[in-house]
Design an enzyme around this catalytic site. Structure first.
Site, PDB file in Angstrom:
ATOM      1  N   ASP A  37      -8.928  -1.450  -7.998  1.00 26.70           N
ATOM      2  CA  ASP A  37      -8.208  -1.700  -6.827  1.00 26.70           C
ATOM      3  C   ASP A  37      -7.693  -3.048  -6.563  1.00 26.70           C
ATOM      4  O   ASP A  37      -6.564  -2.989  -5.962  1.00 26.70           O
ATOM      5  CB  ASP A  37      -9.289  -1.307  -5.503  1.00 26.70           C
ATOM      6  N   HIS A  73      -7.336   7.043  -3.107  1.00 27.37           N
ATOM      7  CA  HIS A  73      -7.894   6.020  -2.364  1.00 27.37           C
ATOM      8  C   HIS A  73      -7.317   5.487  -1.328  1.00 27.37           C
ATOM      9  O   HIS A  73      -7.952   4.662  -0.390  1.00 27.37           O
ATOM     10  CB  HIS A  73      -8.505   4.905  -3.296  1.00 27.37           C
ATOM     11  N   ASP A  74      -5.956   5.249  -0.984  1.00 27.67           N
ATOM     12  CA  ASP A  74      -5.290   4.680   0.043  1.00 27.67           C
ATOM     13  C   ASP A  74      -4.301   5.590   0.683  1.00 27.67           C
ATOM     14  O   ASP A  74      -3.430   5.090   1.332  1.00 27.67           O
ATOM     15  CB  ASP A  74      -4.584   3.309  -0.591  1.00 27.67           C
ATOM     16  N   HIS A 102       1.180   1.264  -5.635  1.00 26.88           N
ATOM     17  CA  HIS A 102      -0.112   0.627  -5.694  1.00 26.88           C
ATOM     18  C   HIS A 102      -1.287   1.855  -6.273  1.00 26.88           C
ATOM     19  O   HIS A 102      -2.071   1.483  -6.846  1.00 26.88           O
ATOM     20  CB  HIS A 102      -0.548   0.290  -4.517  1.00 26.88           C
ATOM     21  N   HIS A 106       0.956  -1.245   0.112  1.00 23.78           N
ATOM     22  CA  HIS A 106       0.079  -0.053  -0.017  1.00 23.78           C
ATOM     23  C   HIS A 106       0.862   1.056   0.059  1.00 23.78           C
ATOM     24  O   HIS A 106       1.034   2.017   1.013  1.00 23.78           O
ATOM     25  CB  HIS A 106      -1.016  -0.089   1.148  1.00 23.78           C
TER      26      HIS A 106
END
Length: 823
Positions: free
Chosen positions: A720, A591-592, A555, A551
């Site tokens: 994802d 998103h992360d 990514h 992560h």
């Protein structure tokens, strides 16, 4: 499961003490076996004193009486958690020997949870005096997180202080039952154990016994309802809920409806009140209405229960539905109640005029539904009646009325399924693959799930930290040649993100992001400069953790690439609006952000501040999107939304939030099944009827806000977790990285003595092929089949088939590694 070698258990035996301080005290507490000893006659349920036996201190066990129930207490077990065997530890140890309790001592914090789960001690005494040597409160929370600790008494030993005492709330909030101020005197420790055994331990034993009572109620075929003195529904068993047509738990905490009574029922209410207000049960027949409005005739027994202060504290109603052929005649009788209560000091003297007439019975004696007024239950019905699931259940209930028995039973099973909270999540039984079941449960749960695995040690490269040697590009025209070459074919699915990672020294997001955003004209839509966009990318990428194996910003760049690829497909371009494209690209980028390299379950178990902030629900996903907006809005140099109109910004913001939250795996099957049922199936049905006429209908259906939201959620979900659909070498590298991140989490959970959420990802016992096969089988295949049916992605599906065969081949050869051994 055994205890560590540092744990010593004393045998069950009787000890004699001639010491002056160890004066013999013989008390009836839970102990080894009944013996002839002196007991306190003043304690409830204890026998008369008997002569001492040569001064020997003995403790015996006595049966515990709980209402009409009597049961036997096993020998009490005590766990002492001390970092060193000092005088306080020895004091409790000798006190346990004196009382005849089984005693276990451990000095190693990491063995405590294992030992407790093996022995299931009644009392745990934790040394809270030296926080530098042992974090007692964290240890207590860890024990309380185990489902076996619900009835365990946990005592914290604290220092004796001269200054003013502080509040005990943090101490109690950690899960401690009580505290013990340090006193190594054996008799002081002995007396503390006696108080615990006769007090908290015995109370917890009674609470455990309640499980059997509730089991009997749950399995009873008679409908049973329990209300408070104020007629608040406290309990309704499944038979009652089924009889009345309510869902599980729907009635709990609700006040019984206040319904006007017709004149014929007035005498009935008077008869009921005349019984229950003088501590007598009432039994008779009356009419009531089910949830769907149908009238039914019931044989009812209402029993008042005397509680604290000799007053009525509960009403128990036992109901049987009468045969439909019975005449509508009401017969009543009063019966003196002889039910056991929690206080036998006196009978009920407080005859309240409104005990039953306006609430408990009145709701059951109405024959005409039109007479209902604004009661609490009526308000509940008015709120729920519009829910689609409620309409479905009511239709099924109505269909059951005149159906044959086999049909009724089948519909009952349908209702049981509809009443579950996870309608879209698969349910696994004992025949399912345990490995796959555990993997699915672990990825979809914020709670604890157990896994199993095979032997494997991952040898993967350590990713270097984020480098500052590479200058941030001023614009796309300022990109170094090596990086420009690496992102040359970024529009292709087989684009090599790892080559870009190396070329950019672990900063692929800003370079890929600038080119992708330029291709989609993001600056024009957002009305921001390329300088602002570049600063925003730099800020976002700096908040990804380069130390995470998986992560990290690579990514994020990979998900951004997949999202951009999907947006370039014809079907998506025809369906989504301009603002949808912008939202999707921004959501993929952030998103992360600030991902700690740990799962939601880990954060919840560790009591992380993010888990506390977000109430253990979608913790990371909520944090990612909230932080992204916070960082963007607090700095004008990075604020890409600054020039947007208010309404456009709010629409864009809501869409970004919705997409990021959709990446949470607990809602995976819900999102996929909604997409299949709301997008795939209607498309198939319309296209198969009259293709020419249905074309406009299809476009109109896909353009609705609801359909576009489903498509965007599905798109970011596929982006994802698209690793299994990448070229084989990329797929293998991603598998190595995610496995290493999960291995690291398992290592830390063991180090911190936290519950191991995913035991399958133990670096010494893991089969990477098995984990990949299970992940593809249960998460990827169906989702990408549905996505491919909508978007048309033959190249992705070919990669998916190839990669699955690769992992399957390794597993069939009993290999646990990423690659086969060199030949």
């Amino acid at each position: 499961m055994g205890c560590a070698p540092s744990i010593h258990t004393s045998e069950n035996r009787t000890f004699s003490h001639s010491d002056g301080e160890d004066e013999d005290v013989d008390v009836d507490v839970p102990g080894p076996a009944p013996r002839s000893i002196q007991r306190w006659s003043t304690a409830p349920g204890l026998v008369e004193p008997q002569p001492r036996d040569n001064g020997a201190s003995k403790v015996s066990v006595a049966d515990v009486q709980f209402g009409p129930m009597r049961f036997h207490q096993d020998q009490l077990q005590v766990l002492l958690v001390f970092t060193k065997e000092d005088s306080q530890c020895n004091g409790f140890h000798r006190a346990c020997e004196k009382a005849g309790f089984k005693c276990t001592v451990t000095k190693e914090v990491q063995t405590v949870l294992t030992c407790f789960q093996d022995k299931l001690h009644d009392i745990i005494i934790i040394d809270h005096r030296y926080p530098r040597q042992m974090d007692a409160e964290t240890l207590c929370r860890s024990i309380r997180s185990s489902k076996f600790s619900e009835n365990t008494v946990i005592v914290g030993v604290v220092r004796r202080v001269d200054k003013e005492e502080s509040s005990l709330m943090p101490f109690l909030a950690a899960g401690f039952t009580r505290r013990f101020i340090e006193n190594p005197n054996v008799m002081a420790c002995y007396n503390e154990l006696l108080q615990l055994a006769c007090g908290e331990v015995r109370s917890q034993l009674k609470l455990r016994a309640c499980n059997s009572v509730f089991t009997a109620l749950e399995k009873s075929q008679e409908a049973i309802e329990i209300t408070s003195e104020d007629h608040i529904i406290q309990y309704a068993n499944p038979a009652f809920e089924s009889t009345m047509g309510y869902q599980s738990g729907e009635l709990i905490g609700k006040e019984l409806a206040q319904v006007p009574i017709n004149e014929k029922k007035g005498d009935l209410l008077d008869a009921i009140n005349s019984c229950v207000t003088v501590d007598k049960e009432w039994q008779g027949v009356y009419h009531t209405q089910k949830k769907n409005g149908d009238n039914i005739q019931q044989n009812v027994k209402i029993i008042p229960v005397i509680g604290q202060g000799g007053k009525i504290r509960h009403y128990v109603s036992i109901i049987r539905v009468c045969n439909g052929n019975n005449k509508v005649e009401t017969t009543t009788e009063c019966v003196q109640t002889d039910s056991q209560t929690d206080n036998q000091a006196g009978k009920h003297k407080d005859r309240r005029k409104h005990s039953m007439d306006a609430k408990a019975v009145s709701s059951r004696t109405s024959d005409v539904s039109s007479q209902r007024r604004h009661s609490s239950l009526a308000r509940i019905h008015s709120m729920m009646i519009e829910a689609p699931i409620t309409k479905v259940i009511n239709i099924i209930n109505a269909a059951q009325e005149n159906s044959p028995v086999p049909v009724t039973e089948a519909l009952n099973r349908v209702l049981d399924i509809l009443r579950t909270t996870e309608l879209y999540s698969p349910q696994f039984n004992a025949q399912d693959d345990p490995h796959a079941t555990d993997l699915v449960g672990g990825l979809m749960s914020d709670g604890l799930r157990r896994f199993s695995g095979n032997e494997y040690i991952l040898a993967t490269k350590n990713l270097p930290p984020l480098s500052n040697n590479l200058a941030t590009p001023v614009s796309l025209h300022d990109v170094p040649p090596r990086i420009a070459l690496a992102i040359e074919n970024e529009e292709q699915w087989d684009f090599d993100i790892f080559e870009l990672e190396v070329a950019t020294q672990n900063r692929p997001l800003i370079y890929l992001g600038l080119k992708t955003f330029a291709r989609f004209g993001m600056c024009e839509f957002l009305q921001c400069s390329e300088t602002t966009l570049r600063s925003w990318f730099q800020m976002i990428e700096s908040n990804y953790h380069s130390s995470n194996p998986y992560h990290n910003s690579t990514h994020a760049a990979d998900v951004l690439h997949a999202t951009a690829y999907f947006l370039s497909r014809d079907k998506i371009k025809e369906t989504l609006d301009r603002i949808d494209e912008v939202a999707a690209l921004i959501a993929a980028t952030v998103h992360d952000v600030d991902h700690p390299g740990r799962t939601n379950s880990f954060l919840c178990n560790a009591g992380n501040q993010l888990a506390v902030l977000y109430n253990d629900t979608a913790v990371l996903e909520s944090h990612h999107v909230a932080l992204a907006f916070q960082l963007t809005l607090e700095n004008d140099q990075c604020n890409i939304f600054k020039q947007m109109e208010r309404n456009d910004y709010r629409t864009l913001r809501q869409s970004i939030i919705d997409m990021v939250l959709a990446t949470e795996m607990t809602k995976h099957f819900e999102h996929v099944n909604k997409f299949i049922n709301s997008i795939n199936k209607p498309l198939t049905a319309q296209e198969s009827e009259e293709p020419d006429r249905s074309l406009e209908d299809i476009k109109a259906m896909l353009k609705t806000p609801e359909s576009r939201a489903l498509i965007k959620r599905m798109m970011i979900k596929c982006a994802d977790v698209s690793n299994p659909c990448r070229p084989l070498e990329h797929c293998i590298e991603w598998a190595a990285r995610i496995s290493e991140e999960y291995f690291s989490q398992t290592d830390e959970e063991k180090q911190l003595d936290l519950p191991v959420v995913m035991p399958v990802f133990d670096r010494n016992t893991c089969s990477i092929p098995k984990s990949q096969i299970s992940f593809i089988d249960y998460f990827i295949t169906d989702m990408f089949d549905a996505w491919d049916a909508f978007v048309d992605l033959p190249n992705l599906m070919q990669h998916l088939d190839d990669n699955f065969r690769y992992w399957k081949g390794l597993d069939e050869k009993k290999l646990r590694s990423l690659r086969p051994p060199p030949e």
